[in-house]
Write a protein that holds these residues in place. Structure first.
Motif, PDB file in Angstrom:
ATOM      1  N   GLY A 241       0.832  -1.201   0.000  1.00  0.00           N
ATOM      2  CA  GLY A 241       0.000   0.000   0.000  1.00  0.00           C
ATOM      3  C   GLY A 241       0.871   1.257   0.000  1.00  0.00           C
ATOM      4  O   GLY A 241       2.039   1.218  -0.385  1.00  0.00           O
ATOM      5  N   ILE A 242       0.284   2.335   0.445  1.00  0.00           N
ATOM      6  CA  ILE A 242       0.986   3.629   0.465  1.00  0.00           C
ATOM      7  C   ILE A 242       1.424   3.945   1.895  1.00  0.00           C
ATOM      8  O   ILE A 242       0.626   3.850   2.832  1.00  0.00           O
ATOM      9  N   CYS A 243       2.687   4.336   2.027  1.00  0.00           N
ATOM     10  CA  CYS A 243       3.246   4.694   3.328  1.00  0.00           C
ATOM     11  C   CYS A 243       2.570   5.973   3.828  1.00  0.00           C
ATOM     12  O   CYS A 243       2.475   6.967   3.102  1.00  0.00           O
ATOM     13  N   ASP A 244       2.094   5.930   5.077  1.00  0.00           N
ATOM     14  CA  ASP A 244       1.429   7.086   5.675  1.00  0.00           C
ATOM     15  C   ASP A 244       2.415   8.220   5.990  1.00  0.00           C
ATOM     16  O   ASP A 244       1.993   9.369   6.146  1.00  0.00           O
ATOM     17  N   ARG A 245       3.704   7.968   6.046  1.00  0.00           N
ATOM     18  CA  ARG A 245       4.693   9.003   6.382  1.00  0.00           C
ATOM     19  C   ARG A 245       5.233   9.702   5.141  1.00  0.00           C
ATOM     20  O   ARG A 245       5.295  10.918   5.101  1.00  0.00           O
TER      21      ARG A 245
ATOM     22  N   ASN B 134      -0.010   3.667  14.876  1.00  0.00           N
ATOM     23  CA  ASN B 134      -1.215   4.059  14.126  1.00  0.00           C
ATOM     24  C   ASN B 134      -0.939   4.507  12.699  1.00  0.00           C
ATOM     25  O   ASN B 134      -1.713   5.264  12.118  1.00  0.00           O
ATOM     26  N   GLN B 135       0.175   4.084  12.120  1.00  0.00           N
ATOM     27  CA  GLN B 135       0.509   4.431  10.732  1.00  0.00           C
ATOM     28  C   GLN B 135       1.102   3.223  10.024  1.00  0.00           C
ATOM     29  O   GLN B 135       1.804   2.415  10.627  1.00  0.00           O
TER      30      GLN B 135
END
Length: 187
Positions: free
Chosen positions: A156-160, A173-174
């Motif tokens: 998926g896509i990294c939240d950072r 939570n990421q």
């Protein structure tokens, strides 16, 4: 989790859940040939020996081999009471599989008649029965590990950083990629 905790989890299954019901029985004054026929009919390796409908011993394939065949005795002329193994080693239906397995090891037997509170034989548990349960539990544990691993690692896509990754881990939570985990010293 400690190793002993794991063993307890795997073996808390009650004997009554694994045992085979209605074990093969034979009268003490039946012949070894009669017992062998009953064992063949029921596809088992032993018979519980009864006298006046009470269990007094067990006769097994090994008993036949060592006490009848090896001594060149005629199976039709030998009473099971003369070749049975005694005393009858039993396990309670409410005991757990670990207890049954320990008893088998301690007493050097491969099968245990299962008794109710009145000491009436109600089933039989064998080494093979115990191994099949252990194997099933190990398969379930493997599946649980795979499921949990899927939750920890996914694409998926990294939240950072917003980069696409096939090795995201959920932390704080990421979903984070390996690059962001390295920058933050996240395992």
């Amino acid at each position: 989790m400690r190793q002993s905790d794991n063993m307890d989890f795997e073996t808390r299954v009650p004997v009554r859940e694994v045992m085979k019901l209605h074990p093969t029985t034979i009268d003490a004054y039946a012949t070894a040939a009669d017992a062998a026929r009953a064992m063949c009919r029921d596809e088992v390796g032993s018979c519980i020996v009864l006298q006046n409908n009470l269990p007094i011993g067990i006769v097994t394939e090994e008993d036949f081999n060592c006490k009848v065949i090896a001594k060149d005795r005629k199976p039709g002329e030998v009473y099971v009471k003369d070749v049975m193994s005694t005393p009858l080693i039993t396990v309670g239906a409410d005991a757990v599989i670990a207890d049954a397995a320990r008893m088998m090891v301690k007493k050097k037997v491969r099968r245990l008649p299962v008794v109710d509170t009145g000491q009436k034989v109600i089933g039989m548990i064998t080494v093979r029965d115990i191994l099949s349960v252990a194997n099933e539990i190990n398969e379930i544990m493997s599946d649980l590990i795979v499921i949990n691993r899927m939750d920890d690692y996914h694409a998926g896509i990294c939240d950072r950083c917003g980069s696409m990754s096939d090795d995201l881990m959920y932390f704080d939570n990421q979903n984070t990629c390996p690059v962001c985990r390295d920058e933050e010293s996240i395992p």
